[in-house]
Design a protein around this motif. Sequence first.
Motif, PDB file in Angstrom:
ATOM      1  N   ALA A  18      17.192  11.571 -10.273  1.00  0.00           N
ATOM      2  CA  ALA A  18      16.883  10.890 -11.554  1.00  0.00           C
ATOM      3  C   ALA A  18      15.469  11.261 -11.985  1.00  0.00           C
ATOM      4  O   ALA A  18      14.518  11.123 -11.228  1.00  0.00           O
ATOM      5  N   SER A  19      15.357  11.751 -13.223  1.00  0.00           N
ATOM      6  CA  SER A  19      14.060  12.302 -13.608  1.00  0.00           C
ATOM      7  C   SER A  19      13.162  11.284 -14.310  1.00  0.00           C
ATOM      8  O   SER A  19      11.972  11.493 -14.438  1.00  0.00           O
ATOM      9  N   ASP A  20      13.737  10.187 -14.778  1.00  0.00           N
ATOM     10  CA  ASP A  20      12.863   9.156 -15.341  1.00  0.00           C
ATOM     11  C   ASP A  20      13.497   7.784 -15.157  1.00  0.00           C
ATOM     12  O   ASP A  20      14.624   7.668 -14.667  1.00  0.00           O
ATOM     13  N   LEU A  21      12.759   6.747 -15.533  1.00  0.00           N
ATOM     14  CA  LEU A  21      13.198   5.376 -15.259  1.00  0.00           C
ATOM     15  C   LEU A  21      14.494   5.037 -15.993  1.00  0.00           C
ATOM     16  O   LEU A  21      15.327   4.284 -15.491  1.00  0.00           O
ATOM     17  N   LYS A  22      14.673   5.655 -17.173  1.00  0.00           N
ATOM     18  CA  LYS A  22      15.868   5.363 -17.960  1.00  0.00           C
ATOM     19  C   LYS A  22      17.108   5.908 -17.236  1.00  0.00           C
ATOM     20  O   LYS A  22      18.113   5.217 -17.068  1.00  0.00           O
ATOM     21  N   LEU A  24      17.384   6.526 -14.110  1.00  0.00           N
ATOM     22  CA  LEU A  24      17.571   5.764 -12.879  1.00  0.00           C
ATOM     23  C   LEU A  24      18.334   4.465 -13.157  1.00  0.00           C
ATOM     24  O   LEU A  24      19.240   4.073 -12.407  1.00  0.00           O
ATOM     25  N   ASP A  25      17.989   3.817 -14.253  1.00  0.00           N
ATOM     26  CA  ASP A  25      18.654   2.563 -14.583  1.00  0.00           C
ATOM     27  C   ASP A  25      20.130   2.789 -14.912  1.00  0.00           C
ATOM     28  O   ASP A  25      20.992   1.968 -14.577  1.00  0.00           O
ATOM     29  N   GLU A  26      20.403   3.926 -15.544  1.00  0.00           N
ATOM     30  CA  GLU A  26      21.808   4.233 -15.843  1.00  0.00           C
ATOM     31  C   GLU A  26      22.609   4.386 -14.543  1.00  0.00           C
ATOM     32  O   GLU A  26      23.753   3.923 -14.440  1.00  0.00           O
ATOM     33  N   ILE A  27      21.972   4.992 -13.560  1.00  0.00           N
ATOM     34  CA  ILE A  27      22.662   5.146 -12.265  1.00  0.00           C
ATOM     35  C   ILE A  27      22.911   3.766 -11.636  1.00  0.00           C
ATOM     36  O   ILE A  27      23.986   3.467 -11.113  1.00  0.00           O
ATOM     37  N   ARG A  28      21.861   2.901 -11.721  1.00  0.00           N
ATOM     38  CA  ARG A  28      22.011   1.544 -11.161  1.00  0.00           C
ATOM     39  C   ARG A  28      23.198   0.816 -11.815  1.00  0.00           C
ATOM     40  O   ARG A  28      24.061   0.262 -11.130  1.00  0.00           O
ATOM     41  N   VAL A  29      23.262   0.909 -13.146  1.00  0.00           N
ATOM     42  CA  VAL A  29      24.341   0.205 -13.844  1.00  0.00           C
ATOM     43  C   VAL A  29      25.702   0.782 -13.473  1.00  0.00           C
ATOM     44  O   VAL A  29      26.662   0.051 -13.183  1.00  0.00           O
ATOM     45  N   SER A  30      25.757   2.110 -13.389  1.00  0.00           N
ATOM     46  CA  SER A  30      27.074   2.695 -13.108  1.00  0.00           C
ATOM     47  C   SER A  30      27.514   2.435 -11.669  1.00  0.00           C
ATOM     48  O   SER A  30      28.696   2.468 -11.354  1.00  0.00           O
ATOM     49  N   ALA A  31      26.568   2.116 -10.761  1.00  0.00           N
ATOM     50  CA  ALA A  31      26.959   1.804  -9.391  1.00  0.00           C
ATOM     51  C   ALA A  31      27.128   0.308  -9.185  1.00  0.00           C
ATOM     52  O   ALA A  31      28.121  -0.146  -8.626  1.00  0.00           O
ATOM     53  N   MET A  32      26.149  -0.470  -9.706  1.00  0.00           N
ATOM     54  CA  MET A  32      26.155  -1.880  -9.334  1.00  0.00           C
ATOM     55  C   MET A  32      26.208  -2.844 -10.501  1.00  0.00           C
ATOM     56  O   MET A  32      26.100  -4.057 -10.298  1.00  0.00           O
ATOM     57  N   GLY A  33      26.339  -2.331 -11.691  1.00  0.00           N
ATOM     58  CA  GLY A  33      26.462  -3.213 -12.862  1.00  0.00           C
ATOM     59  C   GLY A  33      27.798  -3.956 -12.799  1.00  0.00           C
ATOM     60  O   GLY A  33      28.574  -3.774 -11.856  1.00  0.00           O
ATOM     61  N   LYS A  34      28.044  -4.790 -13.820  1.00  0.00           N
ATOM     62  CA  LYS A  34      29.257  -5.616 -13.823  1.00  0.00           C
ATOM     63  C   LYS A  34      30.522  -4.797 -13.635  1.00  0.00           C
ATOM     64  O   LYS A  34      31.477  -5.221 -13.009  1.00  0.00           O
ATOM     65  N   LYS A  35      30.500  -3.589 -14.243  1.00  0.00           N
ATOM     66  CA  LYS A  35      31.683  -2.739 -14.106  1.00  0.00           C
ATOM     67  C   LYS A  35      31.368  -1.518 -13.277  1.00  0.00           C
ATOM     68  O   LYS A  35      32.027  -0.484 -13.387  1.00  0.00           O
ATOM     69  N   GLY A  36      30.334  -1.619 -12.456  1.00  0.00           N
ATOM     70  CA  GLY A  36      29.885  -0.484 -11.658  1.00  0.00           C
ATOM     71  C   GLY A  36      30.877  -0.113 -10.573  1.00  0.00           C
ATOM     72  O   GLY A  36      31.758  -0.909 -10.221  1.00  0.00           O
ATOM     73  N   GLU A  37      30.675   1.082 -10.052  1.00  0.00           N
ATOM     74  CA  GLU A  37      31.599   1.629  -9.052  1.00  0.00           C
ATOM     75  C   GLU A  37      31.675   0.733  -7.813  1.00  0.00           C
ATOM     76  O   GLU A  37      32.781   0.393  -7.353  1.00  0.00           O
ATOM     77  N   SER A  72      15.182   1.404  -5.372  1.00  0.00           N
ATOM     78  CA  SER A  72      13.857   0.806  -5.434  1.00  0.00           C
ATOM     79  C   SER A  72      12.764   1.828  -5.079  1.00  0.00           C
ATOM     80  O   SER A  72      11.706   1.859  -5.707  1.00  0.00           O
ATOM     81  N   LYS A  73      13.060   2.678  -4.063  1.00  0.00           N
ATOM     82  CA  LYS A  73      12.058   3.698  -3.704  1.00  0.00           C
ATOM     83  C   LYS A  73      11.829   4.685  -4.838  1.00  0.00           C
ATOM     84  O   LYS A  73      10.704   5.046  -5.181  1.00  0.00           O
ATOM     85  N   ARG A  74      12.979   5.119  -5.416  1.00  0.00           N
ATOM     86  CA  ARG A  74      12.874   6.106  -6.504  1.00  0.00           C
ATOM     87  C   ARG A  74      12.139   5.483  -7.714  1.00  0.00           C
ATOM     88  O   ARG A  74      11.361   6.149  -8.388  1.00  0.00           O
ATOM     89  N   LEU A  78       8.933   6.971  -9.582  1.00  0.00           N
ATOM     90  CA  LEU A  78       8.944   7.293 -11.021  1.00  0.00           C
ATOM     91  C   LEU A  78       7.890   6.492 -11.785  1.00  0.00           C
ATOM     92  O   LEU A  78       7.237   7.004 -12.691  1.00  0.00           O
ATOM     93  N   GLU A  79       7.709   5.220 -11.415  1.00  0.00           N
ATOM     94  CA  GLU A  79       6.690   4.407 -12.086  1.00  0.00           C
ATOM     95  C   GLU A  79       5.302   4.979 -11.865  1.00  0.00           C
ATOM     96  O   GLU A  79       4.474   5.051 -12.769  1.00  0.00           O
ATOM     97  N   ASN A  80       5.066   5.401 -10.650  1.00  0.00           N
ATOM     98  CA  ASN A  80       3.778   6.017 -10.333  1.00  0.00           C
ATOM     99  C   ASN A  80       3.541   7.283 -11.153  1.00  0.00           C
ATOM    100  O   ASN A  80       2.464   7.496 -11.701  1.00  0.00           O
ATOM    101  N   GLU A  81       4.606   8.093 -11.193  1.00  0.00           N
ATOM    102  CA  GLU A  81       4.486   9.348 -11.970  1.00  0.00           C
ATOM    103  C   GLU A  81       4.203   9.039 -13.435  1.00  0.00           C
ATOM    104  O   GLU A  81       3.358   9.673 -14.067  1.00  0.00           O
ATOM    105  N   ALA A  82       4.907   8.016 -13.981  1.00  0.00           N
ATOM    106  CA  ALA A  82       4.721   7.669 -15.398  1.00  0.00           C
ATOM    107  C   ALA A  82       3.288   7.199 -15.653  1.00  0.00           C
ATOM    108  O   ALA A  82       2.645   7.571 -16.630  1.00  0.00           O
ATOM    109  N   LEU A  83       2.771   6.385 -14.706  1.00  0.00           N
ATOM    110  CA  LEU A  83       1.410   5.887 -14.861  1.00  0.00           C
ATOM    111  C   LEU A  83       0.401   7.037 -14.813  1.00  0.00           C
ATOM    112  O   LEU A  83      -0.506   7.127 -15.647  1.00  0.00           O
ATOM    113  N   ASN A  84       0.607   7.924 -13.843  1.00  0.00           N
ATOM    114  CA  ASN A  84      -0.330   9.058 -13.731  1.00  0.00           C
ATOM    115  C   ASN A  84      -0.313   9.931 -14.974  1.00  0.00           C
ATOM    116  O   ASN A  84      -1.358  10.386 -15.443  1.00  0.00           O
ATOM    117  N   ALA A  85       0.906  10.133 -15.517  1.00  0.00           N
ATOM    118  CA  ALA A  85       1.011  10.966 -16.720  1.00  0.00           C
ATOM    119  C   ALA A  85       0.272  10.289 -17.873  1.00  0.00           C
ATOM    120  O   ALA A  85      -0.445  10.929 -18.645  1.00  0.00           O
TER     121      ALA A  85
END
Length: 369
Positions: A18-22, A24-37, A72-74, A78-85
């Motif tokens: 996952a290259s950015d926070l957005k 990453l969140d899509e992956i979270r939803v598709s795995a663990m969201g209400k209709k996630g895998e 959570s690790k990723r 990513l948050e760190n990278e965003a802050l540094n950028a």
Amino acid sequence: MEDIKDIEQRILEEVSKASDLKALDEIRVSAMGKKGEITEMMKTLGQMSADERIETAKKLNLLKSAVEEALSKRKDILENEALNAKLACEKIDVTLPCRPETQGRIHPVSKIYEEVAAIFGELGFEVAEGPSIEDQFHNFNALNMPLNHPARQMQDTFYIAHDKDKPFEMDDAYVVRTHTSGMQIRTMENKKPPIRIIAPGRTYRSDFDATHTPMFHQVEGLVIDKTTTLAHLKGCLYDFVKAFFELDDIPVRYRPSYFPFTEPSAEMDIGCLKTKTELKIGAGNDWLEILGCGMVHPNVLKAGGIDPDEYQGFAFGVGLDRLAMLKYGIPDLRTFFESDVRWMKNYGFAPLDFSSLTGGLSNNGGQLR
Ligand code: DAH
């Protein structure tokens, strides 16, 4: 069905890519969201046999925690990278010179005003400001210049009618102030001694040649206390001219003079050297008149509501434009107010250079040439 281990591997790989926070969140939803895998797989537990359910629930819980941990690790990374950028693109190099592209300039009169305020500020003076349109009481009468006093004629006054519909009455017309001396009275009216003020501002007289313009600038000075003497006046003005011309020493002399509002009155000269092409302020055989001064006349103190038996003081008046001409070698006063950009480029000052006694008054004569 795909093996749970394979699912884990696939999701963890997606997470790591996952290259950015957005994303990453899509992956979270598709795995663990209400209709996630994973959520959908959890829902199938109810249809299983008891043994199978225990076995599968364990595996699914392990899968869930593995995915949660990876997410959570990723996320941290990513948050760190965003802050540094963000920090990298907001970085300012404080060692860079100030805005080389700055086009504006500070007018020499404004610069001189700042310099004078910096010097007198250091000597404990406050800055007082007053109106350009003045009544004759403050501009003349209270300054010991009653109606018909000859000095009133010397000032080439511009009078302003009170009411344009009535016939013009010279005696009660307003004036555009002919000097800043009226601020002596306004200050006394508003402030109890001890008083120590300078009052800079625009002044107006009907006059026009290389050294006179109908609008010009003065600074008034006023000091009042119980024991203020002529010695204080001399010490104060001597300190002022030394600081102003940025010289360790400068010859000064006082010539007796006449102003209605001071007694005794004097004009202060500073030493200089005049050649055909140059004027050098400092030691030399010539003298240059620089300001008018004196001990405040008792009538002026009375007009300002101060008891002359208890208090005394000194006053002075300096032409700001004249100071600018002398200090920065500008020959013609009329050019000051022509708003010619080329003139400002030549004689103006960098906008971010502030005048102070400690940091430098004129910033080493810092006109941007
Ligand atoms: N008001 C005078 C002028 O415009 C200048 C002046 C002279 C002011 C002597 C003073 C003073 O306060 O003491 O010519």
